[in-house]
Scaffold this motif. Structure first.
Motif, mmCIF file in Angstrom:
data_model
loop_
_atom_site.group_PDB
_atom_site.id
_atom_site.type_symbol
_atom_site.label_atom_id
_atom_site.label_comp_id
_atom_site.label_asym_id
_atom_site.label_seq_id
_atom_site.Cartn_x
_atom_site.Cartn_y
_atom_site.Cartn_z
ATOM 1 N N ASN A 1 -5.771 6.492 -3.599
ATOM 2 C CA ASN A 1 -5.343 6.112 -2.268
ATOM 3 C C ASN A 1 -3.925 6.213 -2.018
ATOM 4 O OD1 ASN A 1 -4.509 3.848 -3.552
ATOM 5 N ND2 ASN A 1 -4.924 1.855 -2.506
ATOM 6 N N ILE A 2 -3.199 6.755 -2.796
ATOM 7 C CA ILE A 2 -1.887 7.044 -2.426
ATOM 8 C C ILE A 2 -1.834 7.838 -1.151
ATOM 9 C CG2 ILE A 2 -0.359 8.460 -3.217
ATOM 10 C CD1 ILE A 2 -1.060 6.312 -5.522
ATOM 11 N N GLY A 3 -2.427 8.964 -0.806
ATOM 12 C CA GLY A 3 -2.096 8.940 0.356
ATOM 13 C C GLY A 3 -1.753 8.228 2.654
ATOM 14 N N ASP A 4 -2.815 6.360 1.645
ATOM 15 C CA ASP A 4 -2.690 5.495 2.444
ATOM 16 C C ASP A 4 -1.380 4.588 2.177
ATOM 17 O OD1 ASP A 4 -5.234 5.045 3.607
ATOM 18 O OD2 ASP A 4 -5.970 5.721 1.184
ATOM 19 N N ILE A 5 -0.330 4.927 0.714
ATOM 20 C CA ILE A 5 0.417 3.985 0.960
ATOM 21 C C ILE A 5 1.709 3.948 2.115
ATOM 22 C CG2 ILE A 5 2.781 3.468 -0.396
ATOM 23 C CD1 ILE A 5 1.057 4.458 -3.221
ATOM 24 N N LEU A 6 2.488 4.913 2.404
ATOM 25 C CA LEU A 6 3.054 4.964 3.919
ATOM 26 C C LEU A 6 1.836 4.257 5.022
ATOM 27 C CD1 LEU A 6 4.615 7.957 2.477
ATOM 28 C CD2 LEU A 6 5.808 6.193 2.407
ATOM 29 N N GLU A 7 0.863 4.586 5.067
ATOM 30 C CA GLU A 7 0.474 4.850 6.016
ATOM 31 C C GLU A 7 0.346 2.812 6.266
ATOM 32 O OE1 GLU A 7 -0.602 6.126 9.111
ATOM 33 O OE2 GLU A 7 0.676 7.831 7.406
ATOM 34 N N MET A 8 -0.202 2.335 5.446
ATOM 35 C CA MET A 8 0.038 0.824 5.136
ATOM 36 C C MET A 8 1.526 -0.164 5.626
ATOM 37 S SD MET A 8 -2.685 -0.578 3.522
ATOM 38 C CE MET A 8 -4.782 -0.582 3.377
ATOM 39 N N VAL A 9 2.043 1.077 5.247
ATOM 40 C CA VAL A 9 3.946 0.352 4.950
ATOM 41 C C VAL A 9 4.069 0.096 6.469
ATOM 42 C CG1 VAL A 9 6.083 0.874 4.919
ATOM 43 C CG2 VAL A 9 5.170 1.332 3.191
ATOM 44 N N LYS A 10 3.216 1.748 7.477
ATOM 45 C CA LYS A 10 3.730 1.157 8.819
ATOM 46 C C LYS A 10 3.085 0.144 9.866
ATOM 47 C CE LYS A 10 4.149 6.654 8.689
ATOM 48 N NZ LYS A 10 3.631 7.533 8.777
ATOM 49 N N LEU A 11 1.242 -0.403 9.182
ATOM 50 C CA LEU A 11 1.776 -1.621 8.716
ATOM 51 C C LEU A 11 2.035 -2.008 10.336
ATOM 52 C CD1 LEU A 11 -2.331 -2.416 8.117
ATOM 53 C CD2 LEU A 11 -2.107 -1.359 10.187
ATOM 54 N N THR A 12 2.741 -2.505 9.213
ATOM 55 C CA THR A 12 3.994 -3.389 9.171
ATOM 56 C C THR A 12 5.491 -3.655 10.588
ATOM 57 O OG1 THR A 12 5.747 -2.508 7.533
ATOM 58 C CG2 THR A 12 3.703 -3.732 6.848
ATOM 59 N N LYS A 13 5.160 -2.390 11.153
ATOM 60 C CA LYS A 13 6.359 -2.233 11.873
ATOM 61 C C LYS A 13 5.523 -3.102 12.922
ATOM 62 C CE LYS A 13 7.861 1.356 14.513
ATOM 63 N NZ LYS A 13 8.175 1.627 16.307
#
Ligand code: SAM
Length: 332
Positions: free
Chosen positions: A169-181
């Motif tokens: 799930n390395i590709g998910d790390i940045l997507e998860m950070v974007k959730l916090t926007k």
């Protein structure tokens, strides 16, 4: 005895209990359990709700103020809500938190709100249904997502727990950070630990907290360190302008033991004063031997005053047992 008097032998306050109410789970996350599952405990070996209530009452009298219900999957235990209704009334326990995978949680969210649950940690390692299926070995992404949306709707503070896994799930790390926007959510990246019921998947851990942070900084160079909560095991960060925040838990590197305020009760009723020890007191057997509350408190105090200084010392003190437990019996 007042709450402020409960300190361990290293001067750390001990006020947080993590309670695994079951070892059963409806997922088979590959970092937590083998595909075929673990050998579940027979029901008689789990603490009954009456036993849990008695114990939590004692803990409340001794200075524990915060409880986390976890598992296994806590909502797999039928009538979990009954237990929660009882625990909210126990004197001294001010904050009740739950860690859940969200699959059976959604219908209970209105009541969790009215009972004043302090926060819910929702385990979610990916935002992609197919990857969810691969990681958890179950096709249940939509239910977890529904729980997430409802927690936000009911304004129950929500933290997403994401275990960072090489090749998964390395590709998910940045997507998860974007959730916090746009969402008021705290996304917590956790270093993978060797508690998968089989032993470590790696000889060294590649995705350490430092590497996770560097990876996020490449896309979000303005990300800033923010204040950590007291006794937090997580290092908190925020992207300026984002509603939520990001944190990283160095669970494998064990850099936070100096402020550890937590004890654990496993699904077998065993007390752990460190995640990495192999159990220091069998509370279930002690209770079932018919001893008084006073005797139980004495034994608990003895355990609290003999805590290892950190996870490395605790691992060394294990009685020859390698780390082969599943996190499902420990509770995370
Ligand atoms: N079933 C609930 C859930 O999924 O949240 C509660 C129990 S689960 C064992 C608690 C937490 O431990 C979850 O967030 C899970 O991701 C984390 N966990 C399990 N195995 C782990 C491991 N090997 N390394 C790091 N975290 C792990």
């Amino acid at each position: 005895m007042t709450a402020s008097q409960l300190f361990d032998n290293h001067g750390r306050p001990t006020n947080y209990l993590r309670l695994a109410v079951t070892d059963r789970c409806n997922l088979r996350c590959f970092y937590c359990m083998p595909e075929e599952g673990i050998k579940y405990l027979p029901k008689k070996d789990l603490l009954s709700f009456e036993e849990i209530e008695r114990l939590v009452t004692l803990f409340g009298q001794m200075g524990i103020t915060k409880i986390r219900l976890t598992g296994g999957e806590p909502f797999v235990r039928t009538d979990l809500m009954e237990l929660i209704r009882a625990i909210v009334k126990i004197k001294g326990i001010n904050d009740i938190h739950i860690t859940t995978n969200g699959i059976l949680t959604a219908p209970h969210i209105p009541e969790l709100k009215s009972l004043g649950i302090a926060s819910v940690n929702l385990s979610l390692d990916t935002l992609d249904r197919e990857r969810f299926k691969i990681i958890t070995r179950r096709d249940e992404f939509e239910k977890t997502r529904e729980t997430f949306q409802l927690l936000l709707k009911y304004e129950i503070p929500v933290k997403i727990n994401t275990v960072v896994m090489e090749g998964k799930n390395i590709g998910d790390i940045l997507e998860m950070v974007k959730l916090t926007k746009d969402q008021n959510v705290s996304v917590r990246f956790i270093e993978e630990m060797p508690f998968n019921g089989e032993g470590s998947h790696y000889s060294t851990l590649r995705w350490t907290y430092k590497k996770i942070l560097e990876h996020i900084q490449q896309e979000f160079p303005s990300i800033k360190k923010i204040q950590d909560e007291k006794n937090s095991t997580a290092y908190h960060y925020q992207v300026p302008g984002h509603k939520g925040n990001v944190s990283i838990i160095a669970a494998f590197s064990r850099t936070f033991c100096g402020t550890c305020n937590r004890i654990r009760l496993t699904a077998q009723g065993i007390l752990k004063t460190c995640l990495y020890d192999d159990g220091v007191l069998n509370i279930k057997d002690l209770m079932r031997s018919g001893v008084s509350d006073l005797k139980i408190k004495e034994q608990l105090l003895h355990a609290f005053s003999h805590r290892p200084k950190d996870g490395f010392e605790a691992e060394q003190n294990r009685k020859g047992h390698p780390l082969l437990e599943s996190m499902s019996t420990i509770g995370g």
